[in-house]
Write a protein that holds these residues in place. Structure first.
Motif, mmCIF file in Angstrom:
data_model
loop_
_atom_site.group_PDB
_atom_site.id
_atom_site.type_symbol
_atom_site.label_atom_id
_atom_site.label_comp_id
_atom_site.label_asym_id
_atom_site.label_seq_id
_atom_site.Cartn_x
_atom_site.Cartn_y
_atom_site.Cartn_z
ATOM 1 N N HIS A 124 0.850 -1.196 0.000
ATOM 2 C CA HIS A 124 0.000 0.000 0.000
ATOM 3 C C HIS A 124 0.881 1.240 0.000
ATOM 4 O O HIS A 124 1.887 1.297 0.690
ATOM 5 C CB HIS A 124 -0.902 0.029 1.240
ATOM 6 C CG HIS A 124 -2.006 -0.976 1.176
ATOM 7 N ND1 HIS A 124 -1.770 -2.335 1.176
ATOM 8 C CD2 HIS A 124 -3.351 -0.824 1.110
ATOM 9 C CE1 HIS A 124 -2.926 -2.975 1.111
ATOM 10 N NE2 HIS A 124 -3.904 -2.078 1.062
ATOM 11 N N ARG A 125 0.463 2.219 -0.773
ATOM 12 C CA ARG A 125 1.180 3.507 -0.739
ATOM 13 C C ARG A 125 0.684 4.288 0.473
ATOM 14 O O ARG A 125 -0.421 4.038 0.978
ATOM 15 C CB ARG A 125 0.909 4.293 -2.013
ATOM 16 C CG ARG A 125 1.571 3.606 -3.206
ATOM 17 C CD ARG A 125 1.839 4.580 -4.306
ATOM 18 N NE ARG A 125 2.417 3.879 -5.442
ATOM 19 C CZ ARG A 125 2.629 4.424 -6.607
ATOM 20 N NH1 ARG A 125 2.312 5.694 -6.804
ATOM 21 N NH2 ARG A 125 3.160 3.754 -7.587
ATOM 22 N N PRO A 126 1.463 5.256 0.950
ATOM 23 C CA PRO A 126 1.063 6.004 2.148
ATOM 24 C C PRO A 126 -0.349 6.589 2.078
ATOM 25 O O PRO A 126 -1.060 6.609 3.070
ATOM 26 C CB PRO A 126 2.118 7.116 2.211
ATOM 27 C CG PRO A 126 3.322 6.504 1.595
ATOM 28 C CD PRO A 126 2.802 5.616 0.496
ATOM 29 N N SER A 127 -0.753 7.025 0.884
ATOM 30 C CA SER A 127 -2.085 7.632 0.768
ATOM 31 C C SER A 127 -3.195 6.635 1.073
ATOM 32 O O SER A 127 -4.337 7.021 1.320
ATOM 33 C CB SER A 127 -2.266 8.211 -0.633
ATOM 34 O OG SER A 127 -2.098 7.190 -1.597
ATOM 35 N N LYS A 128 -2.873 5.330 1.045
ATOM 36 C CA LYS A 128 -3.890 4.311 1.312
ATOM 37 C C LYS A 128 -3.790 3.784 2.743
ATOM 38 O O LYS A 128 -4.442 2.804 3.098
ATOM 39 C CB LYS A 128 -3.723 3.131 0.333
ATOM 40 C CG LYS A 128 -3.808 3.514 -1.124
ATOM 41 C CD LYS A 128 -5.209 3.932 -1.503
ATOM 42 C CE LYS A 128 -5.255 4.362 -2.966
ATOM 43 N NZ LYS A 128 -6.475 5.124 -3.263
ATOM 44 N N VAL A 173 -3.215 7.249 9.463
ATOM 45 C CA VAL A 173 -2.071 7.965 10.042
ATOM 46 C C VAL A 173 -1.271 7.079 10.992
ATOM 47 O O VAL A 173 -0.040 7.142 11.050
ATOM 48 C CB VAL A 173 -2.513 9.272 10.746
ATOM 49 C CG1 VAL A 173 -2.873 10.327 9.731
ATOM 50 C CG2 VAL A 173 -3.637 9.030 11.726
ATOM 51 N N GLY A 174 -1.989 6.229 11.716
ATOM 52 C CA GLY A 174 -1.303 5.316 12.654
ATOM 53 C C GLY A 174 -0.421 4.331 11.886
ATOM 54 O O GLY A 174 0.721 4.050 12.277
ATOM 55 N N ILE A 206 17.316 5.875 17.851
ATOM 56 C CA ILE A 206 16.153 6.346 17.093
ATOM 57 C C ILE A 206 15.757 7.698 17.658
ATOM 58 O O ILE A 206 15.571 7.855 18.877
ATOM 59 C CB ILE A 206 14.978 5.349 17.179
ATOM 60 C CG1 ILE A 206 15.310 4.152 16.296
ATOM 61 C CG2 ILE A 206 13.677 5.991 16.742
ATOM 62 C CD1 ILE A 206 14.193 3.187 16.093
ATOM 63 N N ILE A 207 15.657 8.670 16.769
ATOM 64 C CA ILE A 207 15.247 10.011 17.177
ATOM 65 C C ILE A 207 13.813 10.207 16.709
ATOM 66 O O ILE A 207 13.531 10.107 15.508
ATOM 67 C CB ILE A 207 16.187 11.069 16.568
ATOM 68 C CG1 ILE A 207 17.573 10.945 17.216
ATOM 69 C CG2 ILE A 207 15.614 12.469 16.726
ATOM 70 C CD1 ILE A 207 18.606 11.894 16.665
ATOM 71 N N ALA A 208 12.931 10.446 17.662
ATOM 72 C CA ALA A 208 11.514 10.593 17.327
ATOM 73 C C ALA A 208 11.061 11.992 17.738
ATOM 74 O O ALA A 208 11.083 12.338 18.914
ATOM 75 C CB ALA A 208 10.701 9.526 18.050
ATOM 76 N N ASP A 209 10.699 12.786 16.724
ATOM 77 C CA ASP A 209 10.302 14.165 16.981
ATOM 78 C C ASP A 209 8.783 14.260 16.984
ATOM 79 O O ASP A 209 8.153 14.194 15.928
ATOM 80 C CB ASP A 209 10.904 15.061 15.885
ATOM 81 C CG ASP A 209 10.732 16.544 16.203
ATOM 82 O OD1 ASP A 209 10.184 16.868 17.262
ATOM 83 O OD2 ASP A 209 11.134 17.371 15.352
ATOM 84 N N GLU A 210 8.208 14.402 18.159
ATOM 85 C CA GLU A 210 6.755 14.449 18.320
ATOM 86 C C GLU A 210 6.068 13.323 17.527
ATOM 87 O O GLU A 210 5.194 13.572 16.695
ATOM 88 C CB GLU A 210 6.203 15.806 17.839
ATOM 89 C CG GLU A 210 6.707 17.001 18.616
ATOM 90 C CD GLU A 210 5.869 17.329 19.859
ATOM 91 O OE1 GLU A 210 5.015 16.482 20.236
ATOM 92 O OE2 GLU A 210 6.066 18.405 20.438
ATOM 93 N N PRO A 211 6.409 12.079 17.784
ATOM 94 C CA PRO A 211 5.883 10.996 16.940
ATOM 95 C C PRO A 211 4.381 10.790 17.083
ATOM 96 O O PRO A 211 3.766 10.140 16.250
ATOM 97 C CB PRO A 211 6.648 9.761 17.432
ATOM 98 C CG PRO A 211 7.025 10.082 18.832
ATOM 99 C CD PRO A 211 7.258 11.553 18.873
ATOM 100 N N THR A 212 3.792 11.333 18.157
ATOM 101 C CA THR A 212 2.349 11.139 18.357
ATOM 102 C C THR A 212 1.565 12.415 18.063
ATOM 103 O O THR A 212 0.356 12.455 18.250
ATOM 104 C CB THR A 212 2.056 10.700 19.816
ATOM 105 O OG1 THR A 212 2.555 11.737 20.697
ATOM 106 C CG2 THR A 212 2.741 9.391 20.157
ATOM 107 N N GLY A 213 2.266 13.425 17.599
ATOM 108 C CA GLY A 213 1.646 14.734 17.399
ATOM 109 C C GLY A 213 0.472 14.741 16.442
ATOM 110 O O GLY A 213 -0.443 15.543 16.573
ATOM 111 N N GLU A 214 0.483 13.839 15.460
ATOM 112 C CA GLU A 214 -0.578 13.822 14.441
ATOM 113 C C GLU A 214 -1.596 12.711 14.703
ATOM 114 O O GLU A 214 -2.478 12.482 13.886
ATOM 115 C CB GLU A 214 0.045 13.598 13.054
ATOM 116 C CG GLU A 214 0.965 14.694 12.581
ATOM 117 C CD GLU A 214 0.230 15.921 12.086
ATOM 118 O OE1 GLU A 214 -0.705 15.762 11.278
ATOM 119 O OE2 GLU A 214 0.577 17.039 12.520
ATOM 120 N N LEU A 215 -1.417 12.014 15.847
ATOM 121 C CA LEU A 215 -2.243 10.817 16.066
ATOM 122 C C LEU A 215 -3.261 11.041 17.175
ATOM 123 O O LEU A 215 -3.054 11.857 18.083
ATOM 124 C CB LEU A 215 -1.340 9.629 16.450
ATOM 125 C CG LEU A 215 -0.123 9.373 15.551
ATOM 126 C CD1 LEU A 215 0.697 8.194 16.106
ATOM 127 C CD2 LEU A 215 -0.570 9.067 14.139
#
Lengths: 394, 222
Positions: free
Chosen positions: B138-142, B145-146, B164-173
């Motif tokens: 699947h492409r990202p558009s399909k 967000v999770g 692993i550097i995670a910058d606000e990894p839950t910000g959009e979820l």
């Protein structure tokens, strides 16, 4: 492989933009190919006509011009041949009566436009001296005309175009002639000649005892220039042209045609460059975040450069291939029009009209131009601040 | 200590004015820990992560990666370090939209010169680990967000990084999906021994951490 996939998918993301860009490139390439091959063929035809009567001096009326193996305007009395033969240094003098029939509206390529190459050219040649014109060109079939007979030899194009073979009847200026031979030649000039005896040409065209050119061979050790000067000095009212002088008459024209061709090609390549650079710049601007992501995950600097250049090269390749297809069709139409040859006949000799080497050169140039054009957006991509791009809104 | 920052400052110039995003930040991240940088928006968290992740250079101060001063590294060496030792998870996922989930995960391996069959095998395994075994092509558009963020986590793990550097990894979820992603990161830390350094403004997210640094106006608190 992955790089190619990324480049291809980068292009297919904006289908309308990519399609328009490809069409723009294809249009440019088709014009380059169409005009290029047509003018190359046209100048090659004219250059080939210049090669006839090499090493001979052509004597015509001073009121006529001689261009592309054809005297235009002005006639000479038949008795002038004896005068020429008396000039010191003349080895041989063959009188001819040459008459050109230009194509009528609707003939030739069927486009209803004026063609530049004559439909047919009648050469009336004295004393069965056919070799002065045709050299060693063989007959595909038949024999040469009897000097007193109502007989002609015709070029291959005329034979094929009019379904004529040895034994067929051909009408010239309302007079019936028997075709007794067909010239086996691919020369665009010889392929459309009608050769008959001088007497028959004079009678047929209503030029009794008149001629319009004499082909003069210098004696051993006499130069063309020397002989031409003597003829003009001793016989009033004639022009004697050497091979070099005849060539000079058209060299300027050829240079102009080639310069126009080069200019047109340069402009179209520049336009293609601007088009590709514009499209690629738009593509890159929209993908700053993606490129920054590639940078962030550690893609080598060359990867992004190759990806963007690859998109440019792909645009050039696909646009070039489409352009070659369209250009080949355009070439067939243009050659058919300018050489007065039916489209079906031109199509049969497609590889002559569009030589594979020329097509490959154009394709390679188009790919190179597109790749170079993508250098501008590539440089933009390189100068991008990765942190700013990562922070940008998607 | 996998990462250490020493008196790190970062000043941005905007025309004639200056923005001091970081003011003398010194911290250390232990190998194999889950460390959080907690702070409100604009506190300098992302700037700090960009410096630690070698995406940017400090105005002054130093970043040590396994004791090595990264300011001495060339651009090429920094890229190589990012490619092989550091995985990034961004707030907005930053997946390549023209590639499938599988291809997105394979990409860092391809860049690192891993052979294609090995890339494919490892990418499938990683995507299965993050629960996306049935979404490989699947492409990202399909993807939701999770799912996109889980693909991003799998991509970050592609070359077996130590950080692993995670910058606000839950910000959009949403909170439920965000919780799943946090547990995924925590699991990586515990099961694989990967060091996770996460920036967030969410106090609840910080609760999973082994260590939390609080950042305010570019200065570490307490």
């Amino acid at each position: 492989m992955r790089l190619a996939i990324l480049s291809l998918r980068g292009l297919t993301r904006r289908k309308v933009r990519t399609t328009l860009c490809l069409l723009g490139i294809a249009l440019g390439v088709s014009v380059i190919l169409g005009v290029g091959t047509a003018t190359t063929r046209y100048t090659a035809t004219l250059r080939e006509m210049n090669t006839y009567f090499q090493g001979r001096v052509i004597v015509v009326s001073s009121r006529s011009i001689f261009i592309q193996a054809l005297p235009i305007g002005g006639v000479l009395p038949g008795g002038i041949v004896a005068e020429i033969e008396r000039v010191e240094g003349v080895g041989d003098a063959v009188p001819m009566l040459v008459l050109v029939r230009l194509p009528q509206v609707g003939e030739g390529g069927g486009l209803g436009l004026t063609q530049l190459v004559p439909m047919n050219i009648t050469y009336g040649i004295a004393g069965g001296r056919w070799g002065v014109l045709v050299g060693s060109t063989p007959l595909r079939a038949g024999r040469w005309p009897d000097p007193g007979g109502e007989e002609v030899v015709i070029g291959r194009y005329l034979a094929e175009r009019n379904n004529l073979t040895v034994g067929s009847e051909i009408r010239v200026e309302g007079h019936a002639f028997r075709v007794v031979g067909v010239l086996e030649t691919s020369s665009p000039f010889l392929t459309r000649v009608i050769i008959m005896s001088l007497e028959m040409a004079q009678r047929t065209y209503g030029y009794p005892r008149l001629i319009n050119m004499v082909v003069v061979k210098p004696e051993e050790g006499v130069s063309e220039e020397e002989l031409a000067d003597r003829i003009e000095a001793e016989i009033p009212g004639v022009s004697a042209l050497t091979s070099e002088e005849r060539g000079e008459l058209t060299e300027g024209l050829f240079r102009d045609v080639e310069l126009w061709n080069l200019g047109l090609r340069t402009i179209l390549y520049l336009m293609s460059m601007v088009l590709v650079a514009t499209v690629m710049t738009m593509n890159i601007s929209e993908r700053r975040k993606e490129l920054a992501t590639l940078d962030a995950i550690g893609a080598p600097r060359g990867f992004v450069l190759r990806m963007v250049s690859g998109e440019g090269a792909l645009l050039g390749l696909l646009g070039g291939l489409l352009g070659l297809l369209l250009g080949s069709i355009a070439s067939i139409l243009l050659v058919s029009r300018y050489a007065s040859v039916p489209i079906a006949m031109v199509f049969k000799s497609l590889l002559d009209v569009v030589p594979p080497k020329t097509a490959l050169e154009i394709l390679a140039s188009t790919v190179a131009v597109s790749t170079i054009a993508s250098a501008v957006p590539t440089l933009l991509a390189q100068r991008m601040n990765i942190v700013d791009a990562l922070r940008a809104e998607p | 200590m996998i990462v250490e920052t020493i008196n790190l400052t970062r000043v941005y110039r905007l025309g004639s004015s200056e923005i001091r995003a970081l003011r003398g930040v010194s911290l250390g991240v232990e190998e194999g820990t889950f460390t959080t940088i907690l702070g409100p928006s604009g506190s300098g968290k992302s700037t700090l992560l960009h410096l630690i992740g070698l995406l940017d250079r400090p105005t002054s101060g130093r970043v040590l990666f396994r004791g090595r001063d990264t300011s001495l590294l060339s651009d090429r060496e920094r890229r190589r370090l990012r490619l092989r030792n550091i995985g990034f998870v961004f707030q907005t996922f930053n997946l390549l939209p023209t590639l499938t989930a599988l291809e997105n995960v394979e990409l860092p391996m391809a860049l690192a010169g891993v052979r294609p069959p090995e890339q494919r095998r490892r990418a499938i395994r990683l995507l299965e680990e993050v629960g996306l075994g049935d979404r490989l092509h699947h492409r990202p558009s399909k993807l939701s967000v999770g799912e996109m963020q889980r693909v991003a986590v799998a991509r970050a793990l592609a070359n077996g990084p130590s950080l692993i550097i995670a910058d606000e990894p839950t910000g959009e979820l949403d909170s439920k999906t965000g919780e799943e992603v946090l547990r995924l990161l925590k699991g990586l830390c515990e099961e694989r021994g990967v060091t996770v350094l996460m920036a967030t403004h969410d106090e609840r997210a910080a609760r999973l951490s082994d260590r939390t640094y609080r950042l305010l106006d570019g200065v570490l608190q307490g």
